[in-house]
Design a protein around this motif. Structure first.
Motif, mmCIF file in Angstrom:
data_model
loop_
_atom_site.group_PDB
_atom_site.id
_atom_site.type_symbol
_atom_site.label_atom_id
_atom_site.label_comp_id
_atom_site.label_asym_id
_atom_site.label_seq_id
_atom_site.Cartn_x
_atom_site.Cartn_y
_atom_site.Cartn_z
ATOM 1 N N SER A 104 -60.372 29.655 -36.146
ATOM 2 C CA SER A 104 -59.373 30.532 -35.533
ATOM 3 C C SER A 104 -58.177 30.585 -36.480
ATOM 4 O O SER A 104 -57.635 29.540 -36.855
ATOM 5 N N SER A 106 -54.558 32.872 -38.176
ATOM 6 C CA SER A 106 -53.456 33.810 -37.963
ATOM 7 C C SER A 106 -53.097 34.472 -39.284
ATOM 8 O O SER A 106 -53.134 33.825 -40.345
ATOM 9 N N THR A 141 -63.452 38.499 -38.551
ATOM 10 C CA THR A 141 -63.300 39.404 -37.414
ATOM 11 C C THR A 141 -61.830 39.448 -37.013
ATOM 12 O O THR A 141 -61.238 38.417 -36.673
ATOM 13 N N ALA A 143 -59.094 40.906 -34.269
ATOM 14 C CA ALA A 143 -59.206 41.095 -32.819
ATOM 15 C C ALA A 143 -59.620 42.516 -32.451
ATOM 16 O O ALA A 143 -58.974 43.490 -32.855
ATOM 17 N N GLY A 144 -60.719 42.632 -31.702
ATOM 18 C CA GLY A 144 -61.162 43.926 -31.202
ATOM 19 C C GLY A 144 -61.912 44.785 -32.194
ATOM 20 O O GLY A 144 -62.250 45.928 -31.879
ATOM 21 N N ASP A 185 -51.000 38.404 -36.213
ATOM 22 C CA ASP A 185 -52.260 38.846 -35.617
ATOM 23 C C ASP A 185 -53.328 37.774 -35.820
ATOM 24 O O ASP A 185 -53.282 36.995 -36.771
ATOM 25 N N LYS A 186 -54.307 37.756 -34.933
ATOM 26 C CA LYS A 186 -55.334 36.729 -34.948
ATOM 27 C C LYS A 186 -56.604 37.213 -35.648
ATOM 28 O O LYS A 186 -56.892 38.411 -35.692
ATOM 29 N N ALA A 187 -57.347 36.253 -36.186
ATOM 30 C CA ALA A 187 -58.620 36.554 -36.842
ATOM 31 C C ALA A 187 -59.540 35.358 -36.685
ATOM 32 O O ALA A 187 -59.093 34.213 -36.537
ATOM 33 N N THR A 188 -60.842 35.643 -36.711
ATOM 34 C CA THR A 188 -61.861 34.597 -36.706
ATOM 35 C C THR A 188 -62.607 34.644 -38.030
ATOM 36 O O THR A 188 -62.961 35.719 -38.519
#
Length: 343
Positions: A104, A106, A141, A143-144, A185-188
């Motif tokens: 996880s 950022s 990835t 988000a969305g 923003d978030k990212a995987t």
């Protein structure tokens, strides 16, 4: 009927009867061949198929991934020859076995490198440590959005992950990254993946060939080699269309000044005006500078046509296929077209 299999590391060819495997035939002939479980589960007998055809009896995807199989690797304990073949088992340092992680992250920054390439830096919030070999990639990835594969431009062990993302017109991810992705923003990130990584035990010359945002893994490879104190000649060629597509030039010029055995050569394929830079196709520049190669390792990343033409140039110069490690950047449209053609 028996097939003749040349194993690069063995003093003579091995005759393999129909239905027998390369490993079992080599052992029957009294040769030592690296192996472990001998049942397709461990990957210790992983080898490069240089020429010829084999059939692979069932094996574990953990021992040999689809990507590795597509790149010409086989398991000697599972490979039954369909013709005369030539193979070479992977030497020490040819396999990157790192724990698979789901991180996880950022977004720390989103910087414009050119008119259509962004440098994205991510902090790891949880799921680490993330260990990889220079040149590998990960599934990213935001988000969305759909998942995409991007190569790490950063160094193994650094706390921040760096990716270079180029705009793909009509794409679902890159337009968002260029226009809307913001710090916080978030990212995987899932990985690492890939077999086009720096062979750290290699002592011969290194040719690092990049096209466009394919500079990301090549940057990681070159910086890692210099960080490790590898002293052989290291040549980085960066192919782009025009001046506006160049980036990180001063960064690599500074490395040139610091490391006399490192050279950086930008090549413009379609300059929009007069230029003092090298011009033409990347493959032609490599061919002109390196007409004879044997003990080098080559690392290539960029658009498929660039990778294919450079691979041909390297082969013509005498560099064995197993010494070329390549990643071609296929867009989702490219993949769809390939799948349609194969249907």
């Amino acid at each position: 009927m028996a097939h003749r299999v040349v194993v690069r590391q063995l003093p003579e060819a091995v005759l393999v009867e129909d239905g027998d495997t390369i490993l079992s035939a080599a052992q029957y002939a009294g040769f030592d061949y690296p192996c472990g479980c001998q049942s397709g589960n461990c990957g210790a007998c992983k080898s490069m198929l240089i020429r010829g055809d084999v059939e692979m009896i069932p094996y574990s995807e953990f021992a040999l991934s689809d990507e590795e199989r597509g790149a010409g690797l086989i398991l000697a304990c599972r490979a039954t020859p369909l013709s005369d073949c030539e193979v070479a088992w992977l030497e020490e340092g040819e396999i990157a076995a790192h724990p698979q992680r789901k991180l996880s992250c950022s977004v720390i920054s989103n910087d414009a490198m050119t008119h259509d390439i962004r440098r994205i830096r991510l902090s790891i919030d949880s799921g680490g440590p993330f260990v990889f070999s220079a040149g590998q990639y990960a599934a990213v990835t935001f988000a969305g959005l759909p998942t995409r594969d991007y190569s790490m431009a950063s160094q193994p062990g650094e706390p921040v992950l760096e990716f270079h993302i180029r705009l793909v017109p009509g794409g679902k991810v890159s337009p968002y990254v260029l226009e809307r992705l913001q710090p916080g923003d978030k990212a995987t990130v899932e990985g690492p993946r890939g077999i086009s990584f720096l062979r750290e035990n290699h002592g011969g010359p290194i040719l690092a060939l990049a096209g466009g945002s394919g500079l990301a893994p090549i940057k990681s490879i070159v910086e890692r080699a210099l960080h490790l104190g590898m002293t052989q000649p290291i040549h980085l060629y960066f192919g782009v269309r025009d001046e506006r597509d160049l980036y990180l030039e001063e960064h690599f010029r500074a490395l040139e000044r610091k490391h006399p055995h490192f050279t950086f050569t930008p090549v413009l394929s379609q300059p929009g005006g007069p230029t003092s830079r090298r011009t033409g196709f990347l493959a032609d520049a490599v061919k002109a500078d390196h007409p004879a190669l044997s003990d080098a390792k080559a690392y290539l990343c960029g658009p498929p046509p660039m990778v294919e033409t450079c691979m041909a140039a390297l082969s013509a110069a005498g560099l064995p296929r197993e010494h070329c490690h390549a990643d071609a950047f296929y867009t989702e449209a490219d993949k769809a077209a390939l799948n349609k053609g194969a249907a």
